[in-house]
Design a protein around this motif. Structure first.
Motif, PDB file in Angstrom:
ATOM      1  N   ASN A  86      35.978  26.331  26.337  1.00 44.62           N
ATOM      2  CA  ASN A  86      35.635  25.127  25.298  1.00 44.62           C
ATOM      3  C   ASN A  86      34.604  24.128  26.280  1.00 44.62           C
ATOM      4  OD1 ASN A  86      35.014  22.717  23.896  1.00 44.62           O
ATOM      5  ND2 ASN A  86      37.160  23.142  22.593  1.00 44.62           N
ATOM      6  N   PHE A  87      33.261  24.312  25.955  1.00 41.67           N
ATOM      7  CA  PHE A  87      32.322  23.616  26.775  1.00 41.67           C
ATOM      8  C   PHE A  87      32.710  22.038  26.287  1.00 41.67           C
ATOM      9  CE2 PHE A  87      30.119  27.711  26.624  1.00 41.67           C
ATOM     10  CZ  PHE A  87      29.904  27.779  28.176  1.00 41.67           C
ATOM     11  N   ASP A  88      33.168  21.622  25.288  1.00 43.06           N
ATOM     12  CA  ASP A  88      33.222  20.305  24.928  1.00 43.06           C
ATOM     13  C   ASP A  88      34.185  19.513  25.834  1.00 43.06           C
ATOM     14  OD1 ASP A  88      31.128  20.049  23.109  1.00 43.06           O
ATOM     15  OD2 ASP A  88      32.511  20.297  21.377  1.00 43.06           O
ATOM     16  N   THR A  89      35.161  20.124  25.925  1.00 38.78           N
ATOM     17  CA  THR A  89      36.379  19.641  26.677  1.00 38.78           C
ATOM     18  C   THR A  89      36.466  20.121  28.216  1.00 38.78           C
ATOM     19  OG1 THR A  89      37.772  21.550  26.394  1.00 38.78           O
ATOM     20  CG2 THR A  89      37.854  19.525  25.031  1.00 38.78           C
ATOM     21  N   HIS A  90      35.327  21.104  28.553  1.00 34.42           N
ATOM     22  CA  HIS A  90      35.477  21.557  30.033  1.00 34.42           C
ATOM     23  C   HIS A  90      36.616  22.352  30.301  1.00 34.42           C
ATOM     24  CE1 HIS A  90      31.402  19.879  30.202  1.00 34.42           C
ATOM     25  NE2 HIS A  90      31.805  19.016  29.893  1.00 34.42           N
ATOM     26  N   SER A  91      37.385  22.982  29.460  1.00 34.28           N
ATOM     27  CA  SER A  91      38.593  23.559  29.776  1.00 34.28           C
ATOM     28  C   SER A  91      38.682  24.833  29.121  1.00 34.28           C
ATOM     29  CB  SER A  91      39.747  22.604  29.764  1.00 34.28           C
ATOM     30  OG  SER A  91      39.739  22.317  28.082  1.00 34.28           O
ATOM     31  N   PHE A  92      39.785  25.775  29.597  1.00 36.24           N
ATOM     32  CA  PHE A  92      40.114  26.827  28.913  1.00 36.24           C
ATOM     33  C   PHE A  92      41.074  26.500  27.632  1.00 36.24           C
ATOM     34  CE2 PHE A  92      38.963  28.083  33.078  1.00 36.24           C
ATOM     35  CZ  PHE A  92      38.028  29.163  32.649  1.00 36.24           C
ATOM     36  N   ASP A  93      40.594  27.047  26.285  1.00 33.42           N
ATOM     37  CA  ASP A  93      41.590  26.686  25.268  1.00 33.42           C
ATOM     38  C   ASP A  93      42.741  28.045  25.184  1.00 33.42           C
ATOM     39  OD1 ASP A  93      40.179  24.760  24.473  1.00 33.42           O
ATOM     40  OD2 ASP A  93      39.609  25.555  22.655  1.00 33.42           O
ATOM     41  N   ARG A  94      42.437  28.962  25.668  1.00 34.10           N
ATOM     42  CA  ARG A  94      43.171  30.195  25.621  1.00 34.10           C
ATOM     43  C   ARG A  94      42.996  31.062  26.690  1.00 34.10           C
ATOM     44  NH1 ARG A  94      42.602  30.040  20.361  1.00 34.10           N
ATOM     45  NH2 ARG A  94      41.506  31.978  20.273  1.00 34.10           N
ATOM     46  N   TYR A  95      43.745  31.742  27.266  1.00 34.05           N
ATOM     47  CA  TYR A  95      43.303  32.833  28.423  1.00 34.05           C
ATOM     48  C   TYR A  95      44.600  33.527  28.881  1.00 34.05           C
ATOM     49  CZ  TYR A  95      45.159  29.878  32.373  1.00 34.05           C
ATOM     50  OH  TYR A  95      46.142  29.197  33.038  1.00 34.05           O
ATOM     51  N   GLN A  96      44.551  34.860  29.123  1.00 32.11           N
ATOM     52  CA  GLN A  96      45.586  35.653  29.567  1.00 32.11           C
ATOM     53  C   GLN A  96      44.845  36.796  30.194  1.00 32.11           C
ATOM     54  OE1 GLN A  96      47.255  37.513  26.339  1.00 32.11           O
ATOM     55  NE2 GLN A  96      45.828  39.030  25.860  1.00 32.11           N
ATOM     56  N   GLY A  97      45.783  37.083  31.353  1.00 27.31           N
ATOM     57  CA  GLY A  97      45.263  38.259  32.057  1.00 27.31           C
ATOM     58  C   GLY A  97      46.235  38.931  33.186  1.00 27.31           C
ATOM     59  N   ARG A  98      45.881  39.767  33.896  1.00 24.22           N
ATOM     60  CA  ARG A  98      46.704  40.408  34.842  1.00 24.22           C
ATOM     61  C   ARG A  98      46.079  40.430  36.225  1.00 24.22           C
ATOM     62  NH1 ARG A  98      50.684  44.677  34.111  1.00 24.22           N
ATOM     63  NH2 ARG A  98      49.978  44.720  31.779  1.00 24.22           N
ATOM     64  N   LEU A  99      47.116  40.194  37.225  1.00 24.32           N
ATOM     65  CA  LEU A  99      46.644  40.211  38.644  1.00 24.32           C
ATOM     66  C   LEU A  99      47.537  41.300  39.384  1.00 24.32           C
ATOM     67  CD1 LEU A  99      45.211  38.851  41.256  1.00 24.32           C
ATOM     68  CD2 LEU A  99      47.073  37.615  41.195  1.00 24.32           C
ATOM     69  N   LYS A 100      46.682  42.184  39.746  1.00 24.36           N
ATOM     70  CA  LYS A 100      47.301  43.227  40.632  1.00 24.36           C
ATOM     71  C   LYS A 100      47.308  43.353  42.368  1.00 24.36           C
ATOM     72  CE  LYS A 100      47.578  46.628  37.035  1.00 24.36           C
ATOM     73  NZ  LYS A 100      47.256  48.061  36.689  1.00 24.36           N
ATOM     74  N   LEU A 101      48.346  43.125  42.985  1.00 25.45           N
ATOM     75  CA  LEU A 101      48.344  43.316  44.429  1.00 25.45           C
ATOM     76  C   LEU A 101      48.678  44.482  44.801  1.00 25.45           C
ATOM     77  CD1 LEU A 101      48.880  40.088  43.620  1.00 25.45           C
ATOM     78  CD2 LEU A 101      49.681  39.923  45.696  1.00 25.45           C
ATOM     79  N   THR A 102      47.911  45.219  45.789  1.00 27.73           N
ATOM     80  CA  THR A 102      48.333  46.560  46.331  1.00 27.73           C
ATOM     81  C   THR A 102      48.193  46.515  47.777  1.00 27.73           C
ATOM     82  OG1 THR A 102      47.076  47.479  44.216  1.00 27.73           O
ATOM     83  CG2 THR A 102      47.543  48.837  46.201  1.00 27.73           C
ATOM     84  N   ARG A 103      49.343  46.746  48.335  1.00 27.42           N
ATOM     85  CA  ARG A 103      49.394  46.604  49.887  1.00 27.42           C
ATOM     86  C   ARG A 103      48.949  45.572  50.498  1.00 27.42           C
ATOM     87  NH1 ARG A 103      47.225  51.650  48.662  1.00 27.42           N
ATOM     88  NH2 ARG A 103      45.073  50.959  49.675  1.00 27.42           N
ATOM     89  N   VAL A 104      49.469  44.418  49.970  1.00 32.59           N
ATOM     90  CA  VAL A 104      49.236  42.890  50.580  1.00 32.59           C
ATOM     91  C   VAL A 104      50.448  42.708  51.459  1.00 32.59           C
ATOM     92  CG1 VAL A 104      48.850  40.659  49.814  1.00 32.59           C
ATOM     93  CG2 VAL A 104      47.993  42.486  48.329  1.00 32.59           C
ATOM     94  N   ASN A 105      49.666  42.048  52.526  1.00 34.35           N
ATOM     95  CA  ASN A 105      50.541  41.459  53.561  1.00 34.35           C
ATOM     96  C   ASN A 105      50.424  40.116  53.685  1.00 34.35           C
ATOM     97  OD1 ASN A 105      51.226  43.962  54.914  1.00 34.35           O
ATOM     98  ND2 ASN A 105      49.449  43.848  56.109  1.00 34.35           N
ATOM     99  N   VAL A 106      51.644  39.344  53.458  1.00 36.30           N
ATOM    100  CA  VAL A 106      51.759  37.782  53.289  1.00 36.30           C
ATOM    101  C   VAL A 106      52.146  37.211  54.776  1.00 36.30           C
ATOM    102  CG1 VAL A 106      52.826  36.002  51.936  1.00 36.30           C
ATOM    103  CG2 VAL A 106      52.365  38.183  51.026  1.00 36.30           C
ATOM    104  N   ARG A 107      51.341  35.983  55.135  1.00 39.12           N
ATOM    105  CA  ARG A 107      51.731  35.477  56.555  1.00 39.12           C
ATOM    106  C   ARG A 107      51.879  33.929  55.909  1.00 39.12           C
ATOM    107  NH1 ARG A 107      46.740  34.918  59.030  1.00 39.12           N
ATOM    108  NH2 ARG A 107      45.451  35.733  57.155  1.00 39.12           N
TER     109      ARG A 107
END
Length: 835
Positions: A313-334
């Motif tokens: 929404n450009f009036d409020t400069h925010s996301f009214d709705r969203y959805q998605g998927r994030l995939k991690l593959t062979r990630v090392n966490v430090r």
């Protein structure tokens, strides 16, 4: 023919004249010499800029072209330059409609330096400058004070141009823009290889396609195309970006952000489509390879992919709705947390939407231990996490992941088996606020060994739960010394909360309620049943990991059950026929794993204790003392069978084969009552007995037993015999009372050695005959004795009273009586006359 020749000559002549003119035109252009400077000056006055160009040409299909164009500010700094700027205008539109319509604006190799933080000052509020176009119409130049804001775009690109000037197409070839700050010597960024083709159509529709590279080494390539209907405010864009690295300026800019991309290769595809006037639908697809993401102080290295859709929404400069998927593959966490430093080979599938992040499934390794993770994070403003972590591994791997202090404790133990751990995490993600973590651990086919402490536990199965209240063992089964056990218990975290322990096997049961500070325990009350011993206890347990007991309580001992349990170590108890119940108070101190070193005190008593099943010891009492591996029973007392029996026994447990030292004495025992309970074959046995014995030796080694004792029976009936009848039939004299002789007393002093009882003066007395025996009685009840037979004093006194030959004959007869040798079993001995 001649006409054709004349025409050819004319054409050749025209070509000969036109060629140098065209060459001169192409070389000098429309403004040769000083005219070029005059035109540059006029253009500069109109635009308030310094404008230079090499030449100006009008070319078919390209229009008015400026070669090597340069635009600078009043200070002489070059703002813009191009190898060529060409403007192709529609002449007939100008003639017919008084409009300047630019069919195509062409820029070849344009270059622009954008300096951040510098803005051109607005023009004074005077009237717009007016110019004369071809001497026909007046065209006002667009004012610098006019706001070039997004709302003006609904007027089309002409909103940014002078009135009556229209552009249909802009074409940029191999352009470059350098972005820099005034105080930086080197540019922040270079946008190179800019190739853009933008078309404007009526109603005001913009369509464009193009590409550009970022950086001198072209580390990022961006391609974009799309269309925008400015009249209906509808648009659709497509952007495709490939990048080999993260630029320094972007890394610097992200340092203040919660989440930042530190490095990596990326491929991003974005679609943007309008919905109404203020909303836009976006579709993002991004792949990050060999990348590093930073979330506060935690770093993620590996392969990432994002697929997201939503509504902005450009009036409020925010996301009214969203959805998605994030995939991690062979990630090392430090640097994940203070407790968990690193994670390896993390692969995860994560869904996100407003105020909700869902980890559908994640897997990885911690200290070479694989795990599975699923959970949610709600409310991004005040995030709250719920997660479930599952780990399948060997116990050896779990021990390898423990802290150094915990490993130090486990160092002397050999552990094995499989382990399934489920960790439930929940709580607010706030600094200083600990998360609630509940654990369920299932151990299967486990074993625990410690040779030093003689611990050998196998076939271990356990279900263990840990939460904020403490540790619970709901079910645990194991085998120790070939005996199956079951364990349940609760170890609380709060030292003021009562814990419980339950341990049981086929022959043993233990439970206790206690308070613990983590190292020591205060036992409030407890109960143990083992091998016929039922004991209540309370007190202290010091050092849970190597328990030291300081307890006391009341105990009940079932002697028959205890004897059966001890029979494998002491086979003689099998036929001892011990039974009865002892009760008493006890105190115990010592290391639980070293019972021989206990400090034990106990006073016990019983109404009746039985030996040999029927031998009853009434009013039985005893004392038990144990210290420094000395088991001392200093006092044993019983009043039964009309008399009293007291004794003591001491066991020295320090040698490999324990030794004993025992004393026992009885007085006024009614032999008749005693014989009845012993089921003696001689039912007429009677008398009053005294008995004393002292013995010492090695436990379980009869050949080592040494001792001495004495026994005396008076006023009784020991046995009756007619074996001495012939002793009454003397010449000229008859001794009365020898047809049947009853022995009424017995006395003896004896010693014990070599598995035998030795005596030199076993005396049996009757009214007429006295017997003197010496020899041995074996522990197996075999006899090897010599027996001397004598007339009693009463016989001698009777003969003296009879007078005559009687005293002489009795004296002579006694001298002629032979000795007898007794052998064989005690119940049926054999006698042999010795000449």
């Amino acid at each position: 023919m001649k006409a054709r020749r004349r025409l050819s000559k004319k054409l050749i002549l025209c070509a000969g004249i036109a060629t140098p003119l065209l060459a001169a035109y192409l070389h000098f252009g429309l403004c040769p010499g000083k005219l070029k400077n005059i035109v540059s000056e006029k253009m500069g006055q109109a635009t308030h800029k310094r404008i230079f160009f090499k030449k100006m040409l009008y070319l078919p299909f390209r229009g008015l072209a400026f070669d090597d164009l340069s635009v600078g500010d009043a200070d002489g700094r070059t703002l813009f330059s191009a190898k060529q700027l060409a403007v192709d205008a529609k002449i007939f539109q100008f003639i017919r409609n008084k409009k300047i319509v630019i069919r195509k604006l062409f820029l070849d190799h344009p270059q622009y330096d954008f300096v951040m933080g510098i803005q051109s000052p607005p023009e004074p509020g005077a009237a717009p400058v007016m110019t004369r176009m071809s001497g026909q119409i007046t065209v006002p130049v667009a004012s610098n004070a006019r706001k070039n804001v997004l709302e003006n775009l609904n007027e089309g690109p002409d909103a940014f141009l002078p009135e009556n000037v229209y552009i249909e197409q802009i074409h940029i070839v191999d352009g470059r823009v350098r972005v820099q700050r005034p105080d930086w010597a080197q540019p922040i960024e270079e946008i190179r290889s800019i190739n853009i083709k933008m078309t404007f159509r009526r109603p005001p529709i913009i369509s464009f396609e193009g590409s550009f590279d970022l950086g001198r080494d072209a580390y990022t390539t961006v391609r974009l195309n799309g269309g925008w209907n400015l009249d209906s405010a509808s648009y659709e864009f497509l952007l495709d970006m490939n990048s080999r690295r993260i630029p320094e300026w972007l890394a610097e800019y992200q340092k203040k952000h919660l989440l930042s991309l530190e490095k990596g290769r990326s491929h991003v595809r974005v679609k943007l489509r309008s919905v109404g006037e203020t909303l836009a639908v976006f579709d993002l697809d991004a792949d990050l390879q060999e990348s590093t993401l930073r979330l506060q102080k935690t770093f993620f290295d590996g392969l990432f992919s994002v697929d997201a859709k939503g509504l902005f929404n450009f009036d409020t400069h925010s996301f009214d709705r969203y959805q998605g998927r994030l995939k991690l593959t062979r990630v090392n966490v430090r640097n994940l947390s203070a407790r968990i430093d690193n994670l390896y080979n993390v692969s995860a599938s994560t869904r996100f939407q407003p105020d909700l992040l869902t980890i559908e499934q994640a897997s990885g390794e911690y200290e070479k231990v694989p795990f599975l993770l699923a959970g949610q994070i709600k409310s991004f403003k005040e995030p709250h996490v719920t997660a479930r972590i599952e780990v399948d591994s060997s116990i050896e791997e779990i021990v390898g992941a423990l802290a150094a202090e915990q490993k130090k404790f486990m160092r002397s133990f050999e552990l094995g088996g499989t382990c399934h751990t489920v960790t439930a995490v929940q709580g607010a993600l706030k600094p200083g606020v600990p998360l609630t973590m509940d654990y369920k651990i299932v151990v299967n086919k486990g074993f625990i060994r410690n040779e030093e402490r003689k611990i050998n536990i196998s076939d271990l199965f356990a279900e263990i739960f840990m939460d904020a209240s403490g540790l619970r063992v709901i079910r645990s089964d194991f085998v120790k010394d070939r005996i199956p056990y079951s364990l349940d218990g609760f170890l609380p975290k709060d030292p003021k909360t009562t814990g419980t322990l339950k341990l049981s096997s086929k022959d043993m049961s233990l439970w206790a309620n206690y308070l613990s500070d983590g190292q020591n325990a205060q036992i409030e009350d407890g109960n143990v049943d083992y091998a016929g011993v039922h004991a209540k206890f309370k007190g202290k347990l010091i050092n849970i990991f190597d328990p030291y007991l300081d307890i006391d309580g009341d105990a009940t001992v079932l002697l028959e059950t205890l004897a059966a349990a001890l029979t494998p170590q002491s086979p003689w108890l099998k036929n001892a026929g011990v039974k009865g119940t002892l009760q008493g108070y006890y105190q115990l101190k010592g290391q639980l794993s070293h019972p021989l070193d206990w400090d034990l005190k106990m006073d016990a008593s019983s109404d009746s204790v039985f030996i040999n099943k029927n031998l009853r010891l009434g009013d039985f009492s005893m004392q038990v003392r144990m210290k420094n591996r000395i088991l001392n029973i200093p006092y044993v007392h019983t009043e039964s069978y009309g008399g009293k029996t007291t004794g003591s026994i001491l066991f020295d447990l320090k040698p490999a084969k324990p030794t004993f030292d025992a004393k026992l004495g009885s007085s006024n025992l009614d032999i008749k009552l005693l014989a009845r309970d012993l089921d003696v074959q001689n039912k007429d046995l009677a008398g009053t007995a005294l008995f004393n014995v002292v013995l010492r030796g090695v436990v379980g080694a009869p050949e080592t037993v040494r001792g001495s004792g004495s026994m005396d029976i008076q006023n009784g009936m020991i046995f009756k015999t007619a074996e001495f009848k012939k002793m009454g039939e003397l010449p000229f004299v008859r001794v009365e009372g020898l047809d049947s002789v009853t022995f009424t007393s017995l006395s003896s002093v004896f010693s014990t050695r070599d598995r035998k009882i030795w005596t030199d003066n076993l005396q049996l007395r009757s009214d007429t005959v006295n017997l003197s025996l010496h020899g041995t009685i074996g522990f197996d009840q075999t006899l090897d004795m010599l027996m001397d037979v004598h007339y009693s004093n009463d016989v001698f006194r009777g003969a003296a009273d009879a007078g005559g030959l009687a005293p002489f004959m009795v004296q002579k007869a006694e001298g002629m009586i032979s000795q007898y040798k007794l052998t064989g079993p005690l119940k049926s001995p054999k006698s042999e006359k010795i000449p």
